[in-house]
Design an enzyme around this catalytic site. Structure first.
Site, PDB file in Angstrom:
ATOM      1  N   GLY A  29       0.810  -1.212   0.000  1.00 53.09           N
ATOM      2  CA  GLY A  29       0.000   0.000   0.000  1.00 53.09           C
ATOM      3  C   GLY A  29       0.843   1.261   0.000  1.00 53.09           C
ATOM      4  O   GLY A  29       2.072   1.230  -0.101  1.00 53.09           O
ATOM      5  N   TYR A 161     -14.189   5.991   8.474  1.00 52.45           N
ATOM      6  CA  TYR A 161     -12.731   5.926   8.606  1.00 52.45           C
ATOM      7  C   TYR A 161     -12.306   6.397   9.991  1.00 52.45           C
ATOM      8  O   TYR A 161     -11.542   5.722  10.694  1.00 52.45           O
ATOM      9  CB  TYR A 161     -12.090   6.794   7.523  1.00 52.45           C
ATOM     10  CG  TYR A 161     -10.589   6.893   7.593  1.00 52.45           C
ATOM     11  CD1 TYR A 161      -9.776   5.851   7.169  1.00 52.45           C
ATOM     12  CD2 TYR A 161      -9.970   8.064   8.051  1.00 52.45           C
ATOM     13  CE1 TYR A 161      -8.391   5.954   7.209  1.00 52.45           C
ATOM     14  CE2 TYR A 161      -8.591   8.176   8.086  1.00 52.45           C
ATOM     15  CZ  TYR A 161      -7.803   7.124   7.670  1.00 52.45           C
ATOM     16  OH  TYR A 161      -6.435   7.227   7.717  1.00 52.45           O
ATOM     17  N   LYS A 165     -10.701   4.389  13.333  1.00 52.26           N
ATOM     18  CA  LYS A 165      -9.433   4.793  13.930  1.00 52.26           C
ATOM     19  C   LYS A 165      -9.567   5.012  15.435  1.00 52.26           C
ATOM     20  O   LYS A 165      -8.702   4.605  16.209  1.00 52.26           O
ATOM     21  CB  LYS A 165      -8.910   6.060  13.250  1.00 52.26           C
ATOM     22  CG  LYS A 165      -8.435   5.838  11.818  1.00 52.26           C
ATOM     23  CD  LYS A 165      -7.352   4.780  11.744  1.00 52.26           C
ATOM     24  CE  LYS A 165      -6.819   4.590  10.343  1.00 52.26           C
ATOM     25  NZ  LYS A 165      -5.809   3.488  10.279  1.00 52.26           N
TER      26      LYS A 165
END
Length: 340
Positions: A29, A161, A165
């Site tokens: 990635g 997202y 987190k």
């Protein structure tokens, strides 16, 4: 030339915790591809294993310079298999969907970001591994103080997202407190790199803009003027990821996750900086409502005092140094000569 290729010369060697065999999950990635190579230079005598999923196989130097193993983070057996095979003592868990992509696939974002972390922590608990799982400025929300966001403050993100987190920070702290797993983390700002292409993050405009400048194209900015966000050049981010895992644990008051900061700017500031070196460069605004909404909910700048005090964090690149390095390296990468 200052770039990530000579990063290994800069990383401190005086910390107590020295990794030997490392598994990087998500090694192909945006961050993983560079971090894997950095760790291989740092630890030439160890196994630095590039964990990947089918369809995202390592290529070139990433494949040829060290071991690779299929590791789908949603499959705990594959994580355990790689840990056993290579006698892994440290896991870098970089598997995640980036912010804008995650909004279109929230269920998958949770499965990878939280379910995958749980799998990783369980393997680490059983196999006695340390774990690094990056958090993000996305872990904050609109109710967080936006200027010099404190290390310890309210975290109420409005994106999946960000939710993953915050959950990851809390779950990692739980495993450290409850089971003694050595979990550590930093909250990455937007990351800028000439090596890996942008991958769908809200801050990726600050990578795209350099490509447009070097190619001589007009840049269409997806964010409006005045949208400030914390950013960091990838070599600094890679150093942070290594140094936090090497840090003396007796100094760490926090674990998951440290604010780290380098620079904060809006689209016009970075455009004007690039224009100093590319006078003909032009930018127009073509707003992306989703990315703008996400950016507006994130901090303008972070207070990284705790990282500086607890493990001597200090960035080495400012906007000018990053811009000069990005333009020089992208010209080489894209085969574009500098204008006289």
């Amino acid at each position: 030339m200052e770039n990530s290729l000579n990063l290994h010369k800069k990383i401190k060697r005086d910390h107590l915790n020295i990794m030997k065999n490392v598994l990087i999950i998500g090694a192909t990635g945006q961050i993983g591809s560079e971090l894997t190579m950095t760790l291989r230079r740092e630890y030439p005598g160890g196994n630095i294993v590039a964990g990947y999923i089918p369809g995202a196989e390592p290529k070139g130097e990433l494949l040829e310079s060290g071991p690779a193993h299929i590791v789908d983070i949603t499959n705990p057996a594959q994580i355990a298999e790689a840990v056993d095979k290579y006698n892994v003592d440290t896991i870098y868990n970089l598997a995640a969907l980036l912010s804008a992509v995650a909004e279109s696939k929230p269920q998958l974002a949770w499965k990878i970001g939280v379910g995958g972390l749980y799998n990783t922590l369980e393997v680490a608990r059983e196999k006695k591994c340390a774990v690094f799982t990056p958090s993000s400025i996305g872990s904050f929300g609109p109710s967080t103080p936006h200027e010099k966001t404190p290390q310890d403050t309210i975290q109420r993100p409005e994106t999946i997202y960000g939710v993953t987190k915050v959950t990851g920070e809390m779950l990692s702290d739980y495993y450290a407190r409850r089971f003694g797993v050595d979990t550590r983390s930093v909250r990455f700002p937007g990351l800028i790199s000439y090596v890996a292409p942008p991958g769908g993050g809200t801050t990726d405009y600050a990578v795209d803009i350099y490509y447009s400048a070097v190619k001589g194209e007009e840049f269409k900015c997806p964010l409006k003027p005045g949208t400030f966000m914390d950013m960091m050049y990838m070599p600094d981010a890679l150093r942070a990821a290594v140094e936090i895992m090497e840090a003396d644990p007796s100094r760490l008051i926090h674990r998951n996750s440290f604010n780290i900061a380098s620079m904060s700017f809006d689209p016009e500031i970075i455009f004007n900086k690039i224009k100093e070196y590319c006078p003909d460069f032009k930018m127009t605004f073509e707003l992306d409502p989703l990315r703008q909404a996400i950016a507006d909910s994130w901090p303008d700048s972070l207070d990284d005092t705790c990282a500086r005090e607890e493990w001597d964090w200090k960035p080495e690149f400012d906007l000018d140094a990053m811009t000069r390095d990005m333009l020089a390296n992208l010209r080489v990468k894209l085969g574009v000569a500098e204008k006289a």
